[in-house]
Design an enzyme around this catalytic site. Structure first.
Site, PDB file in Angstrom:
ATOM      1  N   ASP A   1       0.823  -1.220   0.000  1.00  0.00           N
ATOM      2  CA  ASP A   1       0.000   0.000   0.000  1.00  0.00           C
ATOM      3  C   ASP A   1       0.850   1.261   0.000  1.00  0.00           C
ATOM      4  O   ASP A   1       0.498   2.258  -0.654  1.00  0.00           O
ATOM      5  CB  ASP A   1      -0.902   0.043   1.237  1.00  0.00           C
ATOM      6  CG  ASP A   1      -1.967  -1.039   1.199  1.00  0.00           C
ATOM      7  OD1 ASP A   1      -2.221  -1.560   0.096  1.00  0.00           O
ATOM      8  OD2 ASP A   1      -2.532  -1.353   2.259  1.00  0.00           O
TER       9      ASP A   1
HETATM   10  P1  NAP Z   1       0.831  -4.076   3.063  1.00  0.00           P
HETATM   11  O1  NAP Z   1       0.174  -3.125   2.159  1.00  0.00           O
HETATM   12  O2  NAP Z   1       0.022  -4.748   4.106  1.00  0.00           O
HETATM   13  O3  NAP Z   1       1.511  -5.199   2.148  1.00  0.00           O
HETATM   14  C1  NAP Z   1       2.336  -6.160   2.686  1.00  0.00           C
HETATM   15  C2  NAP Z   1       2.765  -7.086   1.573  1.00  0.00           C
HETATM   16  O4  NAP Z   1       3.726  -7.974   2.130  1.00  0.00           O
HETATM   17  C3  NAP Z   1       1.653  -7.935   1.021  1.00  0.00           C
HETATM   18  O5  NAP Z   1       1.191  -7.443  -0.220  1.00  0.00           O
HETATM   19  C4  NAP Z   1       2.255  -9.339   0.921  1.00  0.00           C
HETATM   20  O6  NAP Z   1       2.217  -9.787  -0.440  1.00  0.00           O
HETATM   21  C5  NAP Z   1       3.705  -9.141   1.351  1.00  0.00           C
HETATM   22  N1  NAP Z   1       4.179 -10.262   2.189  1.00  0.00           N
HETATM   23  C6  NAP Z   1       3.516 -10.903   3.167  1.00  0.00           C
HETATM   24  N2  NAP Z   1       4.276 -11.894   3.653  1.00  0.00           N
HETATM   25  C7  NAP Z   1       5.448 -11.864   2.992  1.00  0.00           C
HETATM   26  C8  NAP Z   1       6.631 -12.636   3.059  1.00  0.00           C
HETATM   27  N3  NAP Z   1       6.766 -13.666   3.916  1.00  0.00           N
HETATM   28  N4  NAP Z   1       7.641 -12.323   2.217  1.00  0.00           N
HETATM   29  C9  NAP Z   1       7.518 -11.287   1.335  1.00  0.00           C
HETATM   30  N5  NAP Z   1       6.407 -10.535   1.236  1.00  0.00           N
HETATM   31  C10 NAP Z   1       5.382 -10.824   2.060  1.00  0.00           C
HETATM   32  O7  NAP Z   1       2.084  -3.429   3.811  1.00  0.00           O
HETATM   33  P2  NAP Z   1       2.638  -1.946   3.833  1.00  0.00           P
HETATM   34  O8  NAP Z   1       2.997  -1.499   2.455  1.00  0.00           O
HETATM   35  O9  NAP Z   1       3.679  -1.956   4.892  1.00  0.00           O
HETATM   36  O10 NAP Z   1       1.423  -1.052   4.259  1.00  0.00           O
HETATM   37  C11 NAP Z   1       0.910  -1.051   5.573  1.00  0.00           C
HETATM   38  C12 NAP Z   1      -0.601  -1.125   5.523  1.00  0.00           C
HETATM   39  O11 NAP Z   1      -1.070  -1.496   6.837  1.00  0.00           O
HETATM   40  C13 NAP Z   1      -1.234   0.207   5.177  1.00  0.00           C
HETATM   41  O12 NAP Z   1      -2.418   0.006   4.442  1.00  0.00           O
HETATM   42  C14 NAP Z   1      -1.569   0.776   6.558  1.00  0.00           C
HETATM   43  O13 NAP Z   1      -2.634   1.701   6.509  1.00  0.00           O
HETATM   44  C15 NAP Z   1      -1.964  -0.480   7.307  1.00  0.00           C
HETATM   45  N6  NAP Z   1      -1.818  -0.376   8.776  1.00  0.00           N
HETATM   46  C16 NAP Z   1      -0.727   0.230   9.300  1.00  0.00           C
HETATM   47  C17 NAP Z   1      -0.619   0.366  10.675  1.00  0.00           C
HETATM   48  C18 NAP Z   1       0.551   1.109  11.270  1.00  0.00           C
HETATM   49  O14 NAP Z   1       0.413   1.668  12.369  1.00  0.00           O
HETATM   50  N7  NAP Z   1       1.704   1.098  10.626  1.00  0.00           N
HETATM   51  C19 NAP Z   1      -1.611  -0.164  11.524  1.00  0.00           C
HETATM   52  C20 NAP Z   1      -2.690  -0.835  10.942  1.00  0.00           C
HETATM   53  C21 NAP Z   1      -2.785  -0.927   9.558  1.00  0.00           C
HETATM   54  P3  NAP Z   1       2.224 -11.364  -0.766  1.00  0.00           P
HETATM   55  O15 NAP Z   1       1.105 -11.942   0.011  1.00  0.00           O
HETATM   56  O16 NAP Z   1       2.078 -11.427  -2.223  1.00  0.00           O
HETATM   57  O17 NAP Z   1       3.543 -11.888  -0.271  1.00  0.00           O
END
Ligand code: NAP
Length: 497
Positions: free
Chosen positions: A424
């Site tokens: 994201d």
């Molecule tokens: P993300 O959008 O959740 O994407 C994480 C990606 O990691 C997934 O697309 C997944 O793709 C990949 N993944 C999972 N396991 C893996 C592995 N073992 N090896 C390699 N890749 C792996 O993460 P982000 O870009 O860090 O964004 C964070 C999101 O979480 C935002 O939408 C944010 O709003 C939300 N959030 C953040 C917080 C905070 O406080 N930081 C709290 C709650 C929610 P595959 O499945 O294809 O591997």
């Protein structure tokens, strides 16, 4: 004895403040946790000496509560995995709000119990003085308003107001945090919107305010119960629709609310340690909420009442074209011959626990003269500071780690941007596609780099459920596989050069 108790509370409060200060840097964070923990132990144990606590039953109840809660926290803290930390934090945060609300409930019920007694005592005294029957004296007192002054009359207006505010905030933080926990733990769909969600939220909020005011004047336990139920309901209704980009904002908001609730209830029961700790947590949480809301470009009122940021209603079209993949070895070799590399970690790096291998790879690149930096998006991962903690754990020096606004312009001058487990936070739809549910959220501009390597297991979406066009870009190569395995492959390839 009271002096010892008050002094201990003051000392505990000082430990909380010093602890929080130390937690503001990864270098001293561990020490900060220990100090704050010591403050909490002191504030808890001194309860045994509190003048209001007496009788064997009370002591036994305190011991049972400490043993049960301490044992449970010790056990769950030891077995929790790094990727489950965010939901555990949400759960414990909810417990704090719930505890504050429970204190308010006890105080209010105690006040309701003393109200009739108070009236009875005064009626008997008046009956004796005026030589009338107790019933007549009661009626006369009621006519003057006695007995109808409700909780405010028994607690005092200032204490009643803070107890009621703390109760509402605490119940909202409790039920909302439980929903956040369920979502982060994958037990609940990320975002669920009921028809007319905004209206429902506003109506429930208005009813809660109304019953809060009634609670101030009431001598009915039913009114108090309805007020608490409305607080719980509002917390659920606020948290249920949250999805996509709003989760971090709402989690830090609940954190701030818990602090405030604890502070208010500390005032209600005259506990200075609770007042100081609650205020400090409330202030820190409020700042964090502001930072998160700014990072996501979302006014707080929208987060609370709108339910936007959910993936429902997404109208953005699916990506066109094909993903082009590359092996871990080829990706590693390509970076070994680059001049500038920026690494963007995300939640997947935490899942794969790839930070150590990534750092080993970076050290190999540095030995070959490649300039490497890490770029951290404020909401990468699942809790504030998630990526910083992982990189610190792997031993990455702090001067290699850059915040989004400090590094975003450098992508255009970078040979390779490596995205490991992030999705994201690098989705160009948030910047370019007004119909996207995450439109408006600032992103790391990795697509501006000459080459982009995306390490993840498949082509799926991230937390928000929104497809990522980045993966189909001309300059993007997908390195499919578990983050740690891919990083290991890149290490081997560079070592073999
Ligand atoms: P993300 O959008 O959740 O994407 C994480 C990606 O990691 C997934 O697309 C997944 O793709 C990949 N993944 C999972 N396991 C893996 C592995 N073992 N090896 C390699 N890749 C792996 O993460 P982000 O870009 O860090 O964004 C964070 C999101 O979480 C935002 O939408 C944010 O709003 C939300 N959030 C953040 C917080 C905070 O406080 N930081 C709290 C709650 C929610 P595959 O499945 O294809 O591997």
């Amino acid at each position: 004895m009271n002096f010892v108790v008050q002094l201990s509370y003051l000392l505990a409060a000082v430990l909380f403040i010093l602890g929080l200060k130390a937690m503001s840097s990864p270098r001293t964070a561990r020490k900060g946790i220990m100090w704050a923990g010591a403050g909490m132990v002191l504030a808890t144990l001194v309860t045994f000496l509190h003048p209001a606590v007496h009788g064997l039953t009370n002591y036994v109840l305190i011991v049972i509560a400490i043993a049960a809660a301490g044992g449970l926290a010790w056990w769950s803290g030891r077995r929790v995995g790094m990727t489950e930390m965010p939901q555990m934090v949400a759960l414990y945060n909810g417990m704090g709000g719930g505890a504050a609300a429970a204190i308010a409930a006890v105080e209010m019920l105690r006040a309701l119990r003393t109200l009739p007694n108070d009236l009875q005592v005064r009626a008997e005294a008046l009956a004796a003085d005026a030589d009338i029957s107790v019933q007549a004296a009661t009626a006369a007192l009621r006519a003057e308003g006695a007995g109808s002054v409700g909780i405010a009359g028994a607690l005092g207006a200032d204490v009643a107001i803070l107890a009621i505010l703390g109760a509402f905030i605490g119940t909202v933080a409790f039920s909302g945090s439980l929903i956040a926990w369920a979502k982060l733990d994958g037990r609940m769909k990320r975002s669920q919107l009921v028809p007319g969600q905004q209206i429902v939220n506003i109506v429930v909020f208005a009813l809660a305010v109304l019953f809060g005011i009634l609670t101030f004047f009431t001598d009915s336990a039913l009114v108090v119960a309805v007020f608490f139920a409305l607080g719980l309901l509002f917390g659920v209704f606020v948290a249920v629709p949250i999805g996509g980009a709003d989760m971090p904002v709402i989690i830090s908001l609940f954190n701030a609310l818990t602090g405030l609730a604890v502070g208010f209830e500390g005032y209600a029961i005259g506990n200075p340690a609770m007042i100081i700790a609650g205020t400090v947590v409330g202030a820190a949480g409020t700042l964090l909420t502001q930072l998160m809301a700014k990072a996501m470009n979302r006014p707080l009122t929208n987060v609370l009442f709108a339910g936007w940021g959910s993936s429902e209603g997404a109208t953005s079209e699916g990506p066109e074209g094909e993903m082009k993949d590359i092996s871990a070895e080829d990706a590693g070799i390509m970076m070994a011959y680059a001049e500038r590399v920026i690494i963007v970690p995300g939640y997947g790096m935490a899942v794969a626990q790839a930070q150590h291998k990534i750092w080993e790879f970076v050290e190999l690149l540095q030995d070959r003269g490649v300039e490497v930096k890490f770029a951290i998006h404020p909401v990468a991962g699942r809790m504030p500071g998630h990526m910083n903690v992982l990189l610190a754990e792997a031993g990455v020096p702090y001067d290699m780690i850059f915040d989004m606004e400090d590094i975003n312009e450098e992508f255009a001058m970078t040979d390779v941007a490596v995205v490991i487990g992030a999705n994201d936070v690098v989705n160009p739809a948030a910047r370019d596609d007004p119909s996207s549910p995450i439109y408006g959220m600032p992103i790391l501009n990795v697509d501006e780099a000459e080459n982009v390597m995306v390490i993840k297991r498949g082509g799926g979406a991230g937390f928000s459920g929104v497809e990522n066009h980045l993966f189909y870009g001309e300059n993007t190569r997908m390195v499919f596989g578990d983050g740690q395995k891919v990083a290991g492959g890149m290490v081997q390839a560079v070592k073999g050069l």
